[in-house]
Scaffold this active site. Sequence first.
Site, PDB file in Angstrom:
ATOM      1  N   TYR A 174      42.391  42.958  40.700  1.00  0.00           N
ATOM      2  CA  TYR A 174      41.812  41.665  41.042  1.00  0.00           C
ATOM      3  C   TYR A 174      41.699  40.804  39.780  1.00  0.00           C
ATOM      4  CZ  TYR A 174      40.235  44.298  45.146  1.00  0.00           C
ATOM      5  OH  TYR A 174      40.185  45.092  46.266  1.00  0.00           O
TER       6      TYR A 174
ATOM      7  N   ASP B 218      34.211  53.100  49.188  1.00  0.00           N
ATOM      8  CA  ASP B 218      33.686  53.367  47.848  1.00  0.00           C
ATOM      9  C   ASP B 218      32.571  52.399  47.459  1.00  0.00           C
ATOM     10  OD1 ASP B 218      36.186  51.639  47.941  1.00  0.00           O
ATOM     11  OD2 ASP B 218      35.428  51.103  45.954  1.00  0.00           O
TER      12      ASP B 218
ATOM     13  N   LYS C 297      47.028  47.173  45.527  1.00  0.00           N
ATOM     14  CA  LYS C 297      46.116  46.431  46.414  1.00  0.00           C
ATOM     15  C   LYS C 297      45.663  45.167  45.714  1.00  0.00           C
ATOM     16  CE  LYS C 297      41.480  46.788  48.477  1.00  0.00           C
ATOM     17  NZ  LYS C 297      40.352  47.705  48.796  1.00  0.00           N
TER      18      LYS C 297
END
Length: 273
Positions: free
Chosen positions: A146, A26, A177
């Site tokens: 993140y 992506d 993730k």
Amino acid sequence: MNTGKRTRLSRIMDESSNRTLIVPMDHGTTSGAIQGLTDARETMKDMVAGGADALVLHKGLVRQGHPAGRRRAALIMHLSASTDLSPLCNSKALVGSVEEALRLGADAVSVHVNLGDVEERRMLVDIGRTAESCDSWGMPLLAMIYARGPHIKNAHAPEVVAHCARVGMELGADIVKVPYTDEAGAFTDVVKACGVPVVIAGGKRMSSDHEFLHMAADAIRAGASGLSVGRNVFQHPRRKALLKALRGIVHGNKTAEEGLALLARPGPQISVA
């Protein structure tokens, strides 16, 4: 978990190892036609041939032709986007929907959230609403979480990574993730605190295969359910061979040294475009 979501997850997670090897592609929206993705269709074919369990693609790449055939990688359609051209690059916006992903034949969707960003609140709302829609349609959700913001001192600190993973789980993700911790043993605590499968991000291109494969093997040994690695794979001159080495680590519990030995076998290199 409903039947539809369970069925789609089985296309992403290997039934024997209960792990997955995901290749995100992506990056074009964020950074343009970077090395390894200039000819994205050719790269997709290599990723499938090398043994990727799933690819993460934006809807435009899906329409260009997600590889199909006897050896098929699952399709995870990415719903988040921003560009490096913006001063607010870390503020991800939703650019797709679960319903659109279903129409395009996706097996899952993914959403990116940067905790600590000035737009954190909106991104949390986005992932919460996407999770609700995923539950309604039986669609698995991969949450890429993140820590990126002005007050984040160390995005790889164990307590920070554990917080990221916990946010993904608490807001409804089926797979989370996160970056790998800067302390190898600490990743076990990240997995324990999450409660759903956790995969690690590859991050920027690493300086050596030794470093990359050791990170992968350490993460699996610490309890990770797999890898979601992009640039370290599709920018590699022997990317199909590297994927096969990673499959051995993820699904066969091979060591990093065994992976390096496999990668060292003679084979063709490519000029990565």
